[in-house]
Design a protein around this motif. Structure first.
Motif, PDB file in Angstrom:
ATOM      1  N   TRP A 109      49.217  46.362 -14.916  1.00 55.54           N
ATOM      2  CA  TRP A 109      49.050  45.647 -13.804  1.00 55.54           C
ATOM      3  C   TRP A 109      47.924  45.892 -13.509  1.00 55.54           C
ATOM      4  CZ3 TRP A 109      52.324  42.851 -14.715  1.00 55.54           C
ATOM      5  CH2 TRP A 109      54.476  42.808 -15.069  1.00 55.54           C
ATOM      6  N   VAL A 110      47.184  46.184 -13.099  1.00 60.87           N
ATOM      7  CA  VAL A 110      45.644  45.881 -13.054  1.00 60.87           C
ATOM      8  C   VAL A 110      45.055  44.990 -13.633  1.00 60.87           C
ATOM      9  CG1 VAL A 110      43.497  47.229 -12.636  1.00 60.87           C
ATOM     10  CG2 VAL A 110      45.074  48.697 -12.334  1.00 60.87           C
ATOM     11  N   ARG A 111      44.643  45.218 -14.650  1.00 62.37           N
ATOM     12  CA  ARG A 111      44.196  43.713 -15.386  1.00 62.37           C
ATOM     13  C   ARG A 111      44.782  42.417 -14.881  1.00 62.37           C
ATOM     14  NH1 ARG A 111      44.904  43.071 -21.861  1.00 62.37           N
ATOM     15  NH2 ARG A 111      43.044  41.573 -22.285  1.00 62.37           N
ATOM     16  N   ARG A 112      46.490  43.082 -15.794  1.00 60.20           N
ATOM     17  CA  ARG A 112      46.802  41.082 -15.627  1.00 60.20           C
ATOM     18  C   ARG A 112      46.704  40.985 -13.882  1.00 60.20           C
ATOM     19  NH1 ARG A 112      48.883  36.832 -15.127  1.00 60.20           N
ATOM     20  NH2 ARG A 112      46.816  37.000 -16.518  1.00 60.20           N
ATOM     21  N   MET A 113      46.353  41.137 -13.008  1.00 64.64           N
ATOM     22  CA  MET A 113      46.710  41.478 -11.109  1.00 64.64           C
ATOM     23  C   MET A 113      45.526  40.871 -11.418  1.00 64.64           C
ATOM     24  SD  MET A 113      49.578  41.058  -9.977  1.00 64.64           S
ATOM     25  CE  MET A 113      50.214  40.493 -11.834  1.00 64.64           C
ATOM     26  N   ALA A 114      44.279  41.257 -11.940  1.00 68.88           N
ATOM     27  CA  ALA A 114      42.573  40.380 -11.600  1.00 68.88           C
ATOM     28  C   ALA A 114      42.756  39.152 -12.711  1.00 68.88           C
ATOM     29  CB  ALA A 114      41.748  42.198 -12.639  1.00 68.88           C
ATOM     30  N   GLN A 115      43.385  39.654 -13.282  1.00 65.58           N
ATOM     31  CA  GLN A 115      43.456  37.792 -14.490  1.00 65.58           C
ATOM     32  C   GLN A 115      44.020  37.327 -13.767  1.00 65.58           C
ATOM     33  OE1 GLN A 115      41.148  37.131 -15.979  1.00 65.58           O
ATOM     34  NE2 GLN A 115      40.160  39.144 -17.694  1.00 65.58           N
ATOM     35  N   GLU A 116      45.288  37.037 -13.095  1.00 64.30           N
ATOM     36  CA  GLU A 116      46.053  36.647 -12.446  1.00 64.30           C
ATOM     37  C   GLU A 116      45.274  35.963 -10.927  1.00 64.30           C
ATOM     38  OE1 GLU A 116      50.220  34.706 -11.090  1.00 64.30           O
ATOM     39  OE2 GLU A 116      49.120  35.839 -12.684  1.00 64.30           O
ATOM     40  N   THR A 117      44.603  36.444 -10.231  1.00 59.93           N
ATOM     41  CA  THR A 117      44.265  35.945  -9.132  1.00 59.93           C
ATOM     42  C   THR A 117      42.348  35.218  -9.126  1.00 59.93           C
ATOM     43  OG1 THR A 117      44.536  38.308  -8.262  1.00 59.93           O
ATOM     44  CG2 THR A 117      43.042  37.582  -6.884  1.00 59.93           C
ATOM     45  N   VAL A 118      41.553  35.343 -10.732  1.00 62.37           N
ATOM     46  CA  VAL A 118      40.594  34.641 -10.727  1.00 62.37           C
ATOM     47  C   VAL A 118      41.310  33.162 -11.727  1.00 62.37           C
ATOM     48  CG1 VAL A 118      40.323  34.975 -13.681  1.00 62.37           C
ATOM     49  CG2 VAL A 118      38.450  34.414 -11.661  1.00 62.37           C
ATOM     50  N   ILE A 119      42.411  33.281 -12.167  1.00 66.92           N
ATOM     51  CA  ILE A 119      42.504  31.826 -12.177  1.00 66.92           C
ATOM     52  C   ILE A 119      42.929  30.984 -11.142  1.00 66.92           C
ATOM     53  CG2 ILE A 119      44.191  30.021 -13.428  1.00 66.92           C
ATOM     54  CD1 ILE A 119      42.013  31.919 -14.926  1.00 66.92           C
ATOM     55  N   HIS A 120      44.094  31.419 -10.258  1.00 62.40           N
ATOM     56  CA  HIS A 120      44.319  31.392  -9.282  1.00 62.40           C
ATOM     57  C   HIS A 120      43.849  30.651  -7.765  1.00 62.40           C
ATOM     58  CE1 HIS A 120      48.641  30.369 -10.279  1.00 62.40           C
ATOM     59  NE2 HIS A 120      48.670  31.641 -10.279  1.00 62.40           N
ATOM     60  N   ARG A 121      42.674  31.970  -8.069  1.00 69.37           N
ATOM     61  CA  ARG A 121      41.014  31.136  -7.135  1.00 69.37           C
ATOM     62  C   ARG A 121      40.776  30.095  -7.889  1.00 69.37           C
ATOM     63  NH1 ARG A 121      35.943  31.082  -8.903  1.00 69.37           N
ATOM     64  NH2 ARG A 121      36.206  33.304  -9.726  1.00 69.37           N
ATOM     65  N   VAL A 122      40.828  29.714  -8.496  1.00 65.10           N
ATOM     66  CA  VAL A 122      40.016  28.886  -8.458  1.00 65.10           C
ATOM     67  C   VAL A 122      40.579  27.328  -8.799  1.00 65.10           C
ATOM     68  CG1 VAL A 122      39.462  27.384 -11.323  1.00 65.10           C
ATOM     69  CG2 VAL A 122      39.182  29.284 -11.124  1.00 65.10           C
ATOM     70  N   ASP A 123      42.318  27.928  -8.689  1.00 62.62           N
ATOM     71  CA  ASP A 123      43.281  26.650  -8.344  1.00 62.62           C
ATOM     72  C   ASP A 123      42.741  26.046  -6.439  1.00 62.62           C
ATOM     73  OD1 ASP A 123      44.566  26.314 -10.695  1.00 62.62           O
ATOM     74  OD2 ASP A 123      45.758  28.486 -10.446  1.00 62.62           O
ATOM     75  N   ALA A 124      43.167  27.605  -5.894  1.00 61.32           N
ATOM     76  CA  ALA A 124      42.564  27.417  -4.499  1.00 61.32           C
ATOM     77  C   ALA A 124      40.767  26.340  -4.171  1.00 61.32           C
ATOM     78  CB  ALA A 124      42.384  28.620  -3.421  1.00 61.32           C
ATOM     79  N   GLU A 125      40.237  26.299  -5.449  1.00 62.80           N
ATOM     80  CA  GLU A 125      39.018  25.830  -4.405  1.00 62.80           C
ATOM     81  C   GLU A 125      39.297  24.553  -5.604  1.00 62.80           C
ATOM     82  OE1 GLU A 125      35.853  29.628  -5.682  1.00 62.80           O
ATOM     83  OE2 GLU A 125      36.414  28.577  -6.980  1.00 62.80           O
ATOM     84  N   LEU A 126      39.708  24.177  -6.517  1.00 62.36           N
ATOM     85  CA  LEU A 126      40.403  22.975  -6.433  1.00 62.36           C
ATOM     86  C   LEU A 126      40.850  22.251  -5.526  1.00 62.36           C
ATOM     87  CD1 LEU A 126      40.840  23.418 -10.286  1.00 62.36           C
ATOM     88  CD2 LEU A 126      38.978  22.591  -9.789  1.00 62.36           C
ATOM     89  N   ALA A 127      41.562  22.643  -5.128  1.00 60.01           N
ATOM     90  CA  ALA A 127      42.428  21.967  -4.246  1.00 60.01           C
ATOM     91  C   ALA A 127      41.909  22.018  -2.833  1.00 60.01           C
ATOM     92  CB  ALA A 127      43.655  22.737  -3.112  1.00 60.01           C
ATOM     93  N   ALA A 128      40.672  22.764  -2.396  1.00 63.17           N
ATOM     94  CA  ALA A 128      39.829  22.223  -1.349  1.00 63.17           C
ATOM     95  C   ALA A 128      38.876  21.411  -1.673  1.00 63.17           C
ATOM     96  CB  ALA A 128      39.183  23.963  -1.602  1.00 63.17           C
ATOM     97  N   GLY A 129      38.787  20.975  -2.399  1.00 58.94           N
ATOM     98  CA  GLY A 129      37.679  20.434  -3.395  1.00 58.94           C
ATOM     99  C   GLY A 129      36.221  21.644  -3.409  1.00 58.94           C
ATOM    100  N   PHE A 130      36.555  22.569  -3.237  1.00 63.33           N
ATOM    101  CA  PHE A 130      35.086  23.623  -3.414  1.00 63.33           C
ATOM    102  C   PHE A 130      34.845  23.929  -4.799  1.00 63.33           C
ATOM    103  CE2 PHE A 130      36.429  26.431   0.184  1.00 63.33           C
ATOM    104  CZ  PHE A 130      36.509  25.023   1.379  1.00 63.33           C
ATOM    105  N   PRO A 131      33.406  23.871  -5.024  1.00 63.09           N
ATOM    106  CA  PRO A 131      32.926  24.117  -6.300  1.00 63.09           C
ATOM    107  C   PRO A 131      33.565  25.718  -6.943  1.00 63.09           C
ATOM    108  CG  PRO A 131      30.889  23.536  -5.109  1.00 63.09           C
ATOM    109  CD  PRO A 131      32.118  23.646  -3.611  1.00 63.09           C
ATOM    110  N   ILE A 132      33.872  25.192  -8.158  1.00 64.51           N
ATOM    111  CA  ILE A 132      34.281  26.548  -9.285  1.00 64.51           C
ATOM    112  C   ILE A 132      33.548  27.777  -9.407  1.00 64.51           C
ATOM    113  CG2 ILE A 132      35.600  27.176 -10.962  1.00 64.51           C
ATOM    114  CD1 ILE A 132      37.222  25.053 -11.529  1.00 64.51           C
ATOM    115  N   SER A 133      33.654  28.586  -8.251  1.00 68.92           N
ATOM    116  CA  SER A 133      32.897  29.584  -8.146  1.00 68.92           C
ATOM    117  C   SER A 133      32.755  30.345  -9.954  1.00 68.92           C
ATOM    118  CB  SER A 133      33.151  30.997  -7.156  1.00 68.92           C
ATOM    119  OG  SER A 133      33.397  30.235  -6.502  1.00 68.92           O
ATOM    120  N   PRO A 134      31.481  31.057 -10.262  1.00 68.16           N
ATOM    121  CA  PRO A 134      30.908  31.486 -11.435  1.00 68.16           C
ATOM    122  C   PRO A 134      32.362  32.802 -11.459  1.00 68.16           C
ATOM    123  CG  PRO A 134      28.966  31.118 -10.531  1.00 68.16           C
ATOM    124  CD  PRO A 134      30.301  30.924  -9.210  1.00 68.16           C
TER     125      PRO A 134
END
Length: 248
Positions: A109-134
């Motif tokens: 779950w430590v691994r899965r939550m890190a991976q879950e969060t980075v993908i949904h962070r990208v989703d939030a950036e796309l929704a906000a019109g922000f550049p995707i952070s590396p």
């Protein structure tokens, strides 16, 4: 990757997700039908599900629980605080139920939550019109391995009914996925998907790029223009369809 790296990435990506959640009514282009409010609520419930799983030593059912009346972002913040507190109190090798039979530990779950969060962070950036952070290269490399081995290969063997006719397509094909110095041979055999050493067979196509771009391509957050696609495009399209079924 070590636990410390996973947790550092989890914290950084959660903070970026939170900063991008500026308009809860904005649509999320990478999650059709969702708004940022839906996205934030989803992440909060995912975190709380893992919190309850660790506390109970069992997957909580039914889920999700009845609404608490909290505002979505307040719920998200509370869920994150509780998640990291549970991780801090438990070693990676502590037994804990997961949906992935080969790994029944907190570390999954430590691994899965890190991976879950980075993908949904990208989703939030796309929704906000922000550049995707590396995405950190180490996290992206691990994420590629996870989505191919845990989500795709394991799921086709464990729940083949979820893939319908995709697993009955004619012809055994292999697609080589290459990111940085790492390579995965994805064998699209009859009835399942096997991830093999890249010397195990002849690939009919290749998808390659930097770890950041390849990870986002596998999760369908970017299109083919973000990576290099060579060879049999029908095999690549089949891989893409299998990934959609595995990760929806």
């Amino acid at each position: 990757m070590t636990r410390d790296v996973f947790l550092r990435c989890l914290d950084a990506d959660f903070r970026d997700l939170r900063a991008a959640a500026v308009d809860l009514s904005a649509p999320v282009p990478s999650c059709p039908g969702w708004t940022v409010d839906d996205l934030a609520g989803h992440v909060a419930q995912v975190y709380l599900h893992k919190v309850e799983t660790m506390r109970r030593g069992a997957l909580p059912k039914p889920w999700p629980p009845e609404p608490t009346g909290e505002k979505t972002l307040a719920l998200l913040d509370r869920a994150y605080v509780e998640l990291v507190a549970e991780f801090a109190d438990r070693p990676d090798d502590q037994p804990c139920p997961t949906w992935y039979e080969p790994d029944q530990t907190v570390g999954f779950w430590v691994r899965r939550m890190a991976q879950e969060t980075v993908i949904h962070r990208v989703d939030a950036e796309l929704a906000a019109g922000f550049p995707i952070s590396p995405i950190a290269a180490e996290l992206a490399d691990d994420g590629i391995a996870e989505v191919l081995e845990v989500f795709l290969s394991y799921a086709t063997r464990q729940w083949p009914e979820d893939f319908g006719d995709l697993l009955r397509a004619n012809g055994n094909r292999a697609v080589l996925v290459s990111a940085g110095g790492a390579r995965w041979l994805v064998r699209l055999d009859h009835g399942s998907v096997e991830i093999a050493p890249d010397t195990a067979g002849q690939a009919v196509a290749q998808v390659s790029g930097g770890p950041h771009d390849v990870l986002l391509w596998l999760w369908r957050r970017v299109g083919d223009s973000a990576v290099r696609v060579e060879g049999d495009t029908t095999a690549v399209a089949r891989l893409r369809a299998l990934l959609e079924a595995a990760t929806q």
